[in-house]
Design an enzyme around this catalytic site. Structure first.
Site, PDB file in Angstrom:
ATOM      1  N   ASP A   1       2.658  -5.104  -4.710  1.00 51.63           N
ATOM      2  CA  ASP A   1       1.787  -5.912  -5.560  1.00 51.63           C
ATOM      3  C   ASP A   1       0.909  -5.019  -6.438  1.00 51.63           C
ATOM      4  O   ASP A   1      -0.054  -5.495  -7.028  1.00 51.63           O
ATOM      5  CB  ASP A   1       0.915  -6.851  -4.711  1.00 51.63           C
ATOM      6  CG  ASP A   1      -0.075  -6.107  -3.841  1.00 51.63           C
ATOM      7  OD1 ASP A   1       0.167  -4.911  -3.563  1.00 51.63           O
ATOM      8  OD2 ASP A   1      -1.079  -6.696  -3.417  1.00 51.63           O
TER       9      ASP A   1
ATOM     10  N   THR B   1       4.086 -12.932   3.633  1.00 52.49           N
ATOM     11  CA  THR B   1       3.145 -12.537   4.673  1.00 52.49           C
ATOM     12  C   THR B   1       1.725 -12.959   4.294  1.00 52.49           C
ATOM     13  O   THR B   1       1.429 -13.252   3.137  1.00 52.49           O
ATOM     14  CB  THR B   1       3.169 -11.015   4.884  1.00 52.49           C
ATOM     15  OG1 THR B   1       2.684 -10.366   3.697  1.00 52.49           O
ATOM     16  CG2 THR B   1       4.587 -10.535   5.176  1.00 52.49           C
ATOM     17  N   ARG B   2       0.852 -12.947   5.295  1.00 50.49           N
ATOM     18  CA  ARG B   2      -0.547 -13.261   5.029  1.00 50.49           C
ATOM     19  C   ARG B   2      -1.171 -12.246   4.076  1.00 50.49           C
ATOM     20  O   ARG B   2      -1.962 -12.595   3.198  1.00 50.49           O
ATOM     21  CB  ARG B   2      -1.330 -13.293   6.348  1.00 50.49           C
ATOM     22  CG  ARG B   2      -1.108 -14.572   7.149  1.00 50.49           C
ATOM     23  CD  ARG B   2      -1.912 -14.548   8.426  1.00 50.49           C
ATOM     24  NE  ARG B   2      -1.383 -13.571   9.377  1.00 50.49           N
ATOM     25  CZ  ARG B   2      -2.010 -13.199  10.480  1.00 50.49           C
ATOM     26  NH1 ARG B   2      -3.196 -13.704  10.764  1.00 50.49           N
ATOM     27  NH2 ARG B   2      -1.464 -12.332  11.308  1.00 50.49           N
TER      28      ARG B   2
ATOM     29  N   LYS C   1      -5.236   6.359  -6.744  1.00 53.99           N
ATOM     30  CA  LYS C   1      -5.838   7.459  -7.503  1.00 53.99           C
ATOM     31  C   LYS C   1      -4.761   8.441  -7.959  1.00 53.99           C
ATOM     32  O   LYS C   1      -3.848   8.782  -7.207  1.00 53.99           O
ATOM     33  CB  LYS C   1      -6.875   8.177  -6.639  1.00 53.99           C
ATOM     34  CG  LYS C   1      -8.074   7.314  -6.276  1.00 53.99           C
ATOM     35  CD  LYS C   1      -9.087   8.090  -5.453  1.00 53.99           C
ATOM     36  CE  LYS C   1     -10.294   7.210  -5.110  1.00 53.99           C
ATOM     37  NZ  LYS C   1     -11.286   7.939  -4.284  1.00 53.99           N
TER      38      LYS C   1
ATOM     39  N   ASP D   1       1.649   1.846   0.907  1.00 53.31           N
ATOM     40  CA  ASP D   1       0.365   2.241   0.344  1.00 53.31           C
ATOM     41  C   ASP D   1       0.579   2.729  -1.087  1.00 53.31           C
ATOM     42  O   ASP D   1       1.371   3.646  -1.318  1.00 53.31           O
ATOM     43  CB  ASP D   1      -0.241   3.351   1.207  1.00 53.31           C
ATOM     44  CG  ASP D   1      -1.716   3.594   0.909  1.00 53.31           C
ATOM     45  OD1 ASP D   1      -2.119   3.468  -0.269  1.00 53.31           O
ATOM     46  OD2 ASP D   1      -2.467   3.900   1.847  1.00 53.31           O
TER      47      ASP D   1
ATOM     48  N   GLU E   1      13.670  -0.506   8.249  1.00 62.67           N
ATOM     49  CA  GLU E   1      12.471  -1.011   7.586  1.00 62.67           C
ATOM     50  C   GLU E   1      11.345  -0.009   7.812  1.00 62.67           C
ATOM     51  O   GLU E   1      10.993   0.302   8.950  1.00 62.67           O
ATOM     52  CB  GLU E   1      12.063  -2.382   8.134  1.00 62.67           C
ATOM     53  CG  GLU E   1      10.828  -2.945   7.438  1.00 62.67           C
ATOM     54  CD  GLU E   1      10.444  -4.336   7.925  1.00 62.67           C
ATOM     55  OE1 GLU E   1       9.382  -4.829   7.492  1.00 62.67           O
ATOM     56  OE2 GLU E   1      11.180  -4.915   8.738  1.00 62.67           O
TER      57      GLU E   1
ATOM     58  N   ASP F   1       7.347   9.727  11.764  1.00 62.57           N
ATOM     59  CA  ASP F   1       7.582  10.045  10.367  1.00 62.57           C
ATOM     60  C   ASP F   1       8.989   9.630   9.946  1.00 62.57           C
ATOM     61  O   ASP F   1       9.982  10.132  10.472  1.00 62.57           O
ATOM     62  CB  ASP F   1       7.400  11.557  10.187  1.00 62.57           C
ATOM     63  CG  ASP F   1       7.374  12.007   8.753  1.00 62.57           C
ATOM     64  OD1 ASP F   1       7.999  11.356   7.905  1.00 62.57           O
ATOM     65  OD2 ASP F   1       6.717  13.028   8.476  1.00 62.57           O
TER      66      ASP F   1
ATOM     67  N   GLU G   1       0.380 -10.571   1.736  1.00 65.60           N
ATOM     68  CA  GLU G   1       0.860 -10.874   0.392  1.00 65.60           C
ATOM     69  C   GLU G   1       0.156 -12.098  -0.163  1.00 65.60           C
ATOM     70  O   GLU G   1      -0.216 -12.143  -1.342  1.00 65.60           O
ATOM     71  CB  GLU G   1       2.373 -11.106   0.422  1.00 65.60           C
ATOM     72  CG  GLU G   1       2.983 -11.397  -0.943  1.00 65.60           C
ATOM     73  CD  GLU G   1       4.469 -11.632  -0.878  1.00 65.60           C
ATOM     74  OE1 GLU G   1       5.066 -11.939  -1.920  1.00 65.60           O
ATOM     75  OE2 GLU G   1       5.039 -11.508   0.231  1.00 65.60           O
TER      76      GLU G   1
END
Length: 305
Positions: free
Chosen positions: A247, A282-283, A215, A211, A136, A188, A285
């Site tokens: 999302d 999750t919170r 942009k 993330d 994960e 990493d 989400e």
């Protein structure tokens, strides 16, 4: 519970040639900040000051000072200068660690933690007592990871992130809930995949809410890129499940395009997948859903040939 094993890598000729050009990517942490994901056990600065000098020092180390100078916790830069610097999809976030998180890291890191230094190959069978292992990448504060580990104790979770408070919180949750199938990797994820995991060694890959780098000039920093997917798939066993969720609509479209173009993967659904029950809400989400965001899940399987 197994000790933290790693065996020297003598021959890397089996690595996928495309790995050398892997783009900026790694351990993409969920976009929630520590403040958004803070747990009830995490002390406020005022509370930390009231816990005495030891607790305050653990929560707020001096600028530039090692957070764990005795080597009992995650290193600030485990790979150091051993590997090339790429454009990365993450920024290390060694923000304030609560006394409880620091205590969990000091006590549990030597057995359940792993610094991604790229210098040795991990023996997953030993590290996870023979369990099949899912990687994960990016677990935030670890609440969803702990829930999935509790729901499926027959699967090991190698949880990779660079967020020190989240690493401590996940180890604390694992201890509190008696979860012996979680290990935490610091650093990493590209180096982890390329240098430290054997081909075909993983039973699955999860990337939840990386993330999105919205942009356009930052799109090169997104984790899900063709080179990364090719590298990750080389480490997946036949039948392994790749599960992504986001999302951010444009990123979901990119994920679908990139994953669909990878010849070793097959989509389990015509397009996006319905949210599976085994992925906890999750919170972070929930906050996005409250704002009207649409969450897309993608479920792909590694082909047998």
């Amino acid at each position: 519970m197994s000790e933290n094993p790693a065996t020297p890598e003598a021959n890397r000729s089996e690595a996928n040639p495309s790995e050398a050009g892997a783009p900026a990517a790694a351990a993409a942490a969920a976009r929630a900040t520590a403040a958004q994901e803070a747990t009830p056990q995490e002390a406020t600065p005022q509370e930390a000051r009231g816990l005495g000098s030891t607790a305050v020092s653990a929560a707020t180390p001096r600028r530039g000072a090692p957070m764990f100078p005795d080597g009992t916790g995650p290193a600030a830069d485990p790979a150091g200068s051993h590997h090339e610097r790429r454009i990365r999809s993450f920024q290390p976030r060694r923000s304030r660690v609560s006394p409880g998180q620091a205590d969990a890291l000091r006590r549990m890191w030597p057995k359940w933690g792993l610094d991604i230094d790229g210098l040795s190959r991990i023996d997953l069978d030993t590290f996870f007592d023979g369990l099949p292992v899912v990687l994960e990448i990016g677990f935030g504060m670890g609440e969803a990871t702990a829930q999935m580990a509790a729901a499926d104790p027959s699967t090991g979770i190698l949880a990779c992130d660079v967020h020190t408070p989240g690493q401590g919180n996940l180890l604390r949750l694992a201890e509190q809930n008696g979860l012996s199938n979680i290990r935490v990797a610091n650093g990493d994820a590209i180096i982890l995949l390329r240098e430290m995991l054997a081909p075909g060694s993983l039973a699955g890959l999860r990337v939840f809410f990386p993330d999105p780098w919205p942009k356009k000039r930052h799109h090169k920093r997104r984790l899900i890129q063709p080179e990364f997917v090719a590298l990750a798939c080389s480490r997946l066993a036949p039948g392994a499940l790749v599960h992504c969720a986001t999302d951010w609509e444009p990123y979901a479209e990119q994920m679908l395009e990139v994953l669909s173009a990878e010849p070793t993967l097959e989509n389990l659904h015509p397009g996006y997948a319905p949210r599976p029950d085994f992925r906890p809400l999750t919170r972070f989400e929930g906050q996005g859903l409250d704002k009207g965001h649409i969450v897309h899940d993608l479920l792909f399987r590694r082909r047998s040939a």
